[in-house]
Design a protein around this motif. Structure first.
Motif, PDB file in Angstrom:
ATOM      1  N   THR A 131      29.061 -40.055  21.395  1.00 57.77           N
ATOM      2  CA  THR A 131      29.095 -39.868  22.848  1.00 57.77           C
ATOM      3  C   THR A 131      27.723 -40.134  23.461  1.00 57.77           C
ATOM      4  O   THR A 131      27.615 -40.764  24.511  1.00 57.77           O
ATOM      5  CB  THR A 131      29.596 -38.455  23.200  1.00 57.77           C
ATOM      6  N   LEU A 138      27.955 -45.815  30.420  1.00 60.35           N
ATOM      7  CA  LEU A 138      28.536 -45.031  31.511  1.00 60.35           C
ATOM      8  C   LEU A 138      27.614 -44.936  32.727  1.00 60.35           C
ATOM      9  O   LEU A 138      28.004 -44.416  33.762  1.00 60.35           O
ATOM     10  CB  LEU A 138      28.858 -43.614  31.022  1.00 60.35           C
ATOM     11  N   TRP A 140      24.843 -43.148  32.738  1.00 59.76           N
ATOM     12  CA  TRP A 140      24.391 -41.756  32.744  1.00 59.76           C
ATOM     13  C   TRP A 140      22.976 -41.629  33.302  1.00 59.76           C
ATOM     14  O   TRP A 140      22.710 -40.792  34.156  1.00 59.76           O
ATOM     15  CB  TRP A 140      24.477 -41.202  31.330  1.00 59.76           C
ATOM     16  N   ALA A 145      27.020 -41.401  36.521  1.00 58.00           N
ATOM     17  CA  ALA A 145      27.886 -40.356  35.967  1.00 58.00           C
ATOM     18  C   ALA A 145      27.028 -39.104  35.813  1.00 58.00           C
ATOM     19  O   ALA A 145      25.879 -39.186  35.388  1.00 58.00           O
ATOM     20  CB  ALA A 145      28.453 -40.780  34.618  1.00 58.00           C
ATOM     21  N   LEU A 148      30.512 -35.173  31.751  1.00 53.58           N
ATOM     22  CA  LEU A 148      31.322 -35.823  30.733  1.00 53.58           C
ATOM     23  C   LEU A 148      31.880 -34.753  29.814  1.00 53.58           C
ATOM     24  O   LEU A 148      31.156 -33.846  29.399  1.00 53.58           O
ATOM     25  CB  LEU A 148      30.439 -36.795  29.939  1.00 53.58           C
TER      26      LEU A 148
END
Length: 193
Positions: A131, A138, A140, A145, A148
């Motif tokens: 992850t 993503l 991040w 984002a 999660l």
């Protein structure tokens, strides 16, 4: 504080950066950790021998213009420490532990003060590692984002006990610009996120 411009002369940028950092009592090494660069890179920025990349420049600008609120930072840490959930707070990039709830300490079967300031990365499950590697895709670290949820395996014993089946990561910033990650563990997939 004077506004920064990406087109401003390097010497002016370096002077403003050094002035802000010293006024804010942030060491070059600390700023380097926050921005994901080396201390030598921050020194080069301040000495006008190098300019930050656009993303780093934007982060610096946000930190320099954001009002610092240490009371809020302490309130967040206090809420985490006294939470009834399995929760801990880490620096987002370095994974260094900032604080943990008593419930999390019970899960880990250790006093979190022995881990404060150290990276928890060495305790990651395979699912956490996968992850973490997906965060770039993503967005991040580009603020695309900010939370999660994912499933992870449990582990008894060494190197660290993990009882969570699901983990929620939530990203936000402390007043000094440090990106942090609130990590909350659940037995079942959380419905409220």
């Amino acid at each position: 504080m004077k506004a920064l411009s990406q087109t401003a002369p390097d010497k002016e940028f370096g002077r403003l950066l050094r002035q802000w950092r010293r006024t804010s009592d942030i060491k070059q090494s600390r700023l380097a950790d926050i921005l994901g660069v080396t201390q030598a890179t921050v020194s080069r920025w301040e000495n006008a021998t190098q300019r930050p990349a656009p993303l780093q420049y934007d982060l610096i600008h946000q930190m320099m213009t954001r009002k610092r609120n240490f009371r809020l930072d302490h309130a967040v840490k206090r809420l985490v420490t006294h939470s009834n959930q399995r929760v801990h707070l880490i620096e987002d990039r370095s994974h260094r532990l900032l604080c943990a709830s008593t419930v999390r300490e019970q899960e880990w079967q250790r006093d979190s003060t022995t881990l404060l300031g150290t990276s928890l990365w060495r305790f990651a499950t395979p699912e956490i590692a996968v992850t973490e590697k997906s965060l770039h895709d993503l967005g991040w670290h580009e603020d695309q984002a900010d939370h999660l949820t994912f499933e992870t395996s449990q582990r008894e014993g060494a190197p660290m006990r993990i009882v969570d089946s699901y983990i929620l990561w939530e990203r936000f910033f402390l007043s000094d610009g440090t990106a942090v990650r609130l990590t909350t563990g659940y037995d079942q997939a959380p419905l409220h996120i």
